[in-house]
Motif scaffolding. Structure first.
Motif, PDB file in Angstrom:
ATOM      1  N   GLN A 151       0.838  -1.205   0.000  1.00 41.58           N
ATOM      2  CA  GLN A 151       0.000   0.000   0.000  1.00 41.58           C
ATOM      3  C   GLN A 151       0.871   1.252   0.000  1.00 41.58           C
ATOM      4  OE1 GLN A 151      -3.320  -0.273  -0.254  1.00 41.58           O
ATOM      5  NE2 GLN A 151      -3.533   1.937  -0.422  1.00 41.58           N
ATOM      6  N   ASN A 154       2.622   1.615  -3.436  1.00 43.03           N
ATOM      7  CA  ASN A 154       1.706   2.110  -4.459  1.00 43.03           C
ATOM      8  C   ASN A 154       1.407   3.592  -4.281  1.00 43.03           C
ATOM      9  OD1 ASN A 154       1.550  -0.328  -5.827  1.00 43.03           O
ATOM     10  ND2 ASN A 154      -0.189  -1.037  -4.602  1.00 43.03           N
ATOM     11  N   LYS A 157       4.498   5.484  -5.399  1.00 43.34           N
ATOM     12  CA  LYS A 157       4.564   5.449  -6.855  1.00 43.34           C
ATOM     13  C   LYS A 157       3.572   6.431  -7.471  1.00 43.34           C
ATOM     14  CE  LYS A 157       3.799   1.619  -9.055  1.00 43.34           C
ATOM     15  NZ  LYS A 157       3.728   0.235  -9.503  1.00 43.34           N
TER      16      LYS A 157
END
Length: 169
Positions: A151, A154, A157
């Motif tokens: 999590q 992501n 990112k």
């Protein structure tokens, strides 16, 4: 109607894969809830009633109620850790998929009670000197730690990607 798959493995796998155009997210969630529930039930049962059963009496240096399998130390640890990771992963999926559902508090309470029951059963059937609490706790925490890491990864990112878009890159 969906096209019938050809007679090879690859097309069978594709035929049964999740397809956003064919299935709704609610249907996918329901399937995942069933699969995670079955995994939780099987792994819970395996922890409470380990393979090979438990000794029935205190003869020949054995203790009644202790797992017969626990005398094969390495194999029993592999079973115990793998089973705990599977149970913990299925619980993570169940809690994630029922987030914001009605009775969520009750679901979490029941799940937590099941985890405590599982842990107490493991410690009841395993010889005192064999189970190291830290290994079982670490095995149970692995799926949650991996999910948190993914999590965060992501989100980082996405921030980098959004930053590139905002800067016109």
């Amino acid at each position: 109607m969906a096209e019938r798959p050809k007679n090879n493995r690859k097309s069978w796998f594709r035929y049964f894969q999740y397809d956003e155009g064919r299935e709704s997210p609610g249907d996918a969630r329901n399937v995942l809830l069933i699969v995670a529930g079955l995994i939780a039930a099987v792994t819970f049962q395996a922890g409470v009633n380990p393979p090979g059963g438990v000794w029935q009496d205190d003869e020949n240096g054995h203790h009644a109620g202790r797992a017969i399998y626990s005398y094969q130390t390495r194999e029993f640890y592999i079973f115990l850790i793998s089973n705990t990771v599977a149970l913990s992963t299925s619980i993570l999926i169940l809690i994630s998929l029922t987030h914001s559902f009605p009775f969520q508090f009750e679901i979490i309470l029941a799940t937590a009670s099941m985890v405590v029951t599982y842990a107490s059963a493991i410690f009841a059937v395993t010889p005192d000197d064999l189970v190291k609490f830290r290994y079982i706790f670490a095995a149970a925490a692995v799926p949650f730690a991996i999910r948190c890491f993914l999590q965060m990864w992501n989100e980082m990112k996405a921030k980098v990607t959004d930053g590139e878009v905002d800067q016109g890159v």
